[in-house]
Scaffold this active site. Structure first.
Site, PDB file in Angstrom:
ATOM      1  N   GLU A  87       0.833  -1.322   0.057  1.00  0.00           N
ATOM      2  CA  GLU A  87       0.175   0.129  -0.107  1.00  0.00           C
ATOM      3  C   GLU A  87       1.057   1.225   0.197  1.00  0.00           C
ATOM      4  O   GLU A  87       1.760   1.328   0.743  1.00  0.00           O
ATOM      5  CB  GLU A  87      -0.903   0.072   1.310  1.00  0.00           C
ATOM      6  CG  GLU A  87      -1.810  -1.306   1.182  1.00  0.00           C
ATOM      7  CD  GLU A  87      -3.084  -0.647   1.284  1.00  0.00           C
ATOM      8  OE1 GLU A  87      -3.723   0.359   1.095  1.00  0.00           O
ATOM      9  OE2 GLU A  87      -3.976  -1.586   0.996  1.00  0.00           O
ATOM     10  N   TYR A  88       0.493   1.954  -0.757  1.00  0.00           N
ATOM     11  CA  TYR A  88       1.211   3.199  -0.978  1.00  0.00           C
ATOM     12  C   TYR A  88       0.347   4.769  -0.894  1.00  0.00           C
ATOM     13  O   TYR A  88      -0.526   4.560  -1.389  1.00  0.00           O
ATOM     14  CB  TYR A  88       2.172   3.316  -2.370  1.00  0.00           C
ATOM     15  CG  TYR A  88       2.757   2.083  -2.634  1.00  0.00           C
ATOM     16  CD1 TYR A  88       4.101   2.133  -1.981  1.00  0.00           C
ATOM     17  CD2 TYR A  88       2.391   1.093  -3.407  1.00  0.00           C
ATOM     18  CE1 TYR A  88       4.937   0.775  -2.119  1.00  0.00           C
ATOM     19  CE2 TYR A  88       3.118   0.024  -3.479  1.00  0.00           C
ATOM     20  CZ  TYR A  88       4.422  -0.200  -3.056  1.00  0.00           C
ATOM     21  OH  TYR A  88       4.792  -1.391  -3.254  1.00  0.00           O
ATOM     22  N   LYS A  89       1.148   5.463  -0.149  1.00  0.00           N
ATOM     23  CA  LYS A  89       0.397   6.656   0.164  1.00  0.00           C
ATOM     24  C   LYS A  89       1.048   8.056  -0.579  1.00  0.00           C
ATOM     25  O   LYS A  89       2.296   8.038  -0.662  1.00  0.00           O
ATOM     26  CB  LYS A  89       0.054   7.271   1.607  1.00  0.00           C
ATOM     27  CG  LYS A  89      -0.933   6.088   2.004  1.00  0.00           C
ATOM     28  CD  LYS A  89      -1.164   6.289   3.615  1.00  0.00           C
ATOM     29  CE  LYS A  89      -2.085   5.222   4.094  1.00  0.00           C
ATOM     30  NZ  LYS A  89      -2.389   5.438   5.660  1.00  0.00           N
ATOM     31  N   TYR A  90       0.248   9.302  -0.848  1.00  0.00           N
ATOM     32  CA  TYR A  90       0.974  10.271  -1.396  1.00  0.00           C
ATOM     33  C   TYR A  90       0.197  11.487  -0.835  1.00  0.00           C
ATOM     34  O   TYR A  90      -0.565  11.380  -0.266  1.00  0.00           O
ATOM     35  CB  TYR A  90       0.634  10.366  -2.970  1.00  0.00           C
ATOM     36  CG  TYR A  90       0.723   8.929  -3.953  1.00  0.00           C
ATOM     37  CD1 TYR A  90       1.795   8.842  -4.322  1.00  0.00           C
ATOM     38  CD2 TYR A  90      -0.121   8.045  -3.673  1.00  0.00           C
ATOM     39  CE1 TYR A  90       2.208   7.628  -4.840  1.00  0.00           C
ATOM     40  CE2 TYR A  90      -0.050   6.882  -4.480  1.00  0.00           C
ATOM     41  CZ  TYR A  90       1.136   6.711  -5.244  1.00  0.00           C
ATOM     42  OH  TYR A  90       1.524   5.546  -5.904  1.00  0.00           O
TER      43      TYR A  90
END
Length: 608
Positions: free
Chosen positions: A27-30
């Site tokens: 999971e990746y967040k920006y």
């Protein structure tokens, strides 16, 4: 050995979440918000359809915008959207330019905005537009872009992307007015310099839409796109939706890293996440009185004095044996630091050496970053071409960030593919595949292998041949997620009930029976015994001696050996199954845990 933990537990748990969250489950967040302005040509030509049953270009544009709004409400409700009409009779904008109507300012998508767009659909929408906005022709595209730039500048929030989508079926908006055309090109260049991207969603017109007449110099081409490739004009809603989805999808880089090919050869690359598992959005805690989102803040206090502790007052510890070892935060970070972030080339291997069973997690995508190191694209392209020609993969050591353990990865070359609409289906670059370590491999316990005879194999081949179809991963949606999103959409738009989702993952039983005919029954006759009913109850096996009671468990230890273990105090060395069998043999009642079994057995032996 236990993990390093905070000397004060609450502080450690909070920091642990912050540190580990980016690497959990891919999971990746920006940071920052996406902002998008839909700029729609409202001239009369946009309201004329090519056929009786075809949608007008304006109708297609509104339906497409509405679709993006509803998807944003579900997936990215913090993003900012706006709708601007140009070529209108009435005007509504902050600088009082003529023939420009700002229907919606940049703000979060919501139910009211979607319903407002719904008023402009169909014949009723055409009449509503004519009554409320009207048609005009004397507009300046430079002024239109000026209004859009003002909408962006009026937003006080941090924005990660600024984008304008222009919907039109007019390839030469200013005709012979070269002054207006020149001003539009200049303004478009100014927007490009300030980081505002302009995308053209051109629609079908009689005689065809020629991008080279005017818009080739207006639209923004990203660094990762080919200047010579432009979408074909859209005549159907499905084509337009695909174009918008391709442009609207967030192209955010996870990280920018150095790719070291040797001691003195370094290029810069960006790491992208192309595929990610879709999950239900996390629930948001709301304040009961105002229905506003609440934020959780954690504070650490001294248990003895009750005073507030600062981050510098806390330590991290590890219990080793009976001793507690305390380290500073900087020391624990130093222990985790293996290498500087980046990709380091280890060597090359034939592509055939990468097996399907090496899969660990979804791969990432590697693409050059020319803006940071000049010449990166040329060197990257040469490496990609040679890897494709020689059919090899690049084995690298990958360190995504500081304080993160390095991974061994394989860079698998991937050539670019375009569809018939000149839309990029597969980007050109390297797939970053995570390679397993030795302890990632497990021995799978297989059941006893039963060999089929040739007749059974031939019959199954015929069945498989009948049931073959072209598989597309995007043809099967998660029904639970889709129903969840439909329910959210119904709540947001004040619908009476949500639309029921068709579960495409379920087998089409009737179609399968029609295709197979008698093949399924013939296969059953070859494999199963006569009269076999898979849905029937399994008959219980008869006991060897029907009159006897249940069999006593087999005890491997004799009474003498058991008493010897008791005298030496070594009963604890016996396994749990052995202890259970001994307790059953002596009729002792105890719990399932080992200590409970030992206690019951010791009490019995002490009495006897």
């Amino acid at each position: 050995m236990s993990e390093w933990e905070s000397y004060y537990k609450t502080e450690g748990e909070e920091e642990e979440e912050e540190e580990e969250s980016p690497d959990t489950g891919g999971e990746y967040k920006y940071s920052g918000r996406d902002s998008l302005i839909f700029l729609v040509d409202a001239s009369r030509a946009m309201f004329e359809s090519q056929g009786e049953d075809e949608l007008t270009p304006f109708d297609m544009s509104i339906q497409c915008i509405q679709s993006v709004y509803t998807s944003k409400i579900i997936s990215s409700d913090r993003d900012l959207l706006a709708v601007v009409f140009y070529g209108t009779e009435k005007d509504k904008n902050s600088v009082n330019f003529k023939n420009i109507y700002v229907l919606q300012d940049l703000d979060n998508p919501g139910a009211k905005r979607v319903l407002e767009l719904d008023q402009f659909k169909g014949q009723q929408g055409k009449k509503h537009f004519r009554d409320t906005v009207g048609h005009g022709s004397d507009y300046s595209l430079s002024e239109v872009l000026w209004v859009c730039a003002n909408l962006f500048s009026d937003v006080q929030l941090k924005m990660s992307h600024k984008r304008i989508m222009l919907f039109t079926n007019e390839d030469d908006p200013h005709g012979r007015d070269s002054a207006k055309a020149s001003r539009a090109r200049t303004k478009a260049s100014d927007l490009r310099d300030t980081g505002i991207f302009l995308d053209l969603m051109h629609l079908k017109k009689p005689g065809g839409f020629d991008v080279s007449v005017f818009y080739r110099d207006i639209i923004t081409t990203a660094e990762d796109e080919d200047l010579g490739v432009h979408f074909e004009e859209s005549s159907k809603l499905e084509d337009l939706l695909r174009k918008v989805r391709a442009k609207e999808t967030k192209k955010r880089v996870l990280s920018r890293l150095k790719f070291k090919l040797g001691e003195d050869v370094v290029l810069m690359v960006g790491i992208y996440n192309l595929v990610q598992k879709a999950n239900k959005p996390f629930p948001v805690r709301l304040y009961r009185e105002t229905n506003e989102p609440v934020k959780t803040k954690t504070r650490t206090f001294n248990v003895n004095t009750g005073s507030l502790l600062l981050p510098s007052d806390t330590k991290r510890s590890l219990t080793y044996g009976t001793r507690q070892i305390v380290l500073e935060k900087e020391e624990t970070e130093e222990l985790k630091r293996f290498d500087e972030p980046g990709l380091i080339l280890m060597g090359f291997k034939p592509t055939v050496m990468l097996k399907k069973q090496h899969y660990l997690r979804p791969s990432l995508f590697v693409y050059p970053e020319e803006s940071l190191v000049s010449g990166s694209s040329t060197l990257f392209s040469a490496l990609l071409t040679k890897c494709v020609e020689k059919k090899v993969i690049a084995v690298c050591r990958y360190t995504p960030r500081k304080n993160v353990s390095p991974y061994f990865v394989a860079l698998v070359p991937q050539e670019e593919e375009l569809d018939d609409q000149n839309i990029q289906v597969t980007p050109g670059g390297f797939q970053l595949v995570f390679l397993p370590y030795a302890d990632d491999k497990r021995k799978v316990p297989f059941t006893e292998k039963v060999t089929a005879n040739q007749e059974q194999i031939d019959k199954m081949k015929a069945i498989v041949q009948k049931l073959r179809f072209t598989y597309r991963s995007d043809s099967f949606e998660n029904p639970v997620l889709q129903q969840h999103f439909r329910n959210l959409e119904a709540l947001a738009l004040d619908m009476m009930e949500s639309e029921q989702v068709v579960d495409l993952t379920l087998p089409k039983v009737e179609a399968i029976k029609k295709r197979l005919g008698s093949l399924a029954d013939e296969f059953k006759e070859l494999v199963y015994p006569p009269g076999y009913n898979p849905e029937g109850k399994v008959a219980k096996r008869k006991q060897d001696d029907e009159g006897s009671t249940s069999k006593k468990p087999k005890v491997e230890l004799s009474e003498e050996e058991l008493k010897a273990h008791f005298r030496k105090g070594t009963l604890g060395k016996l396994t749990v199954p052995t202890l259970k069998d001994i307790c059953k043999a002596h009729g002792l009642k105890s719990g399932p845990k080992k200590q409970e079994l030992l206690d019951a057995l010791i009490r019995h032996l002490e009495k006897n």
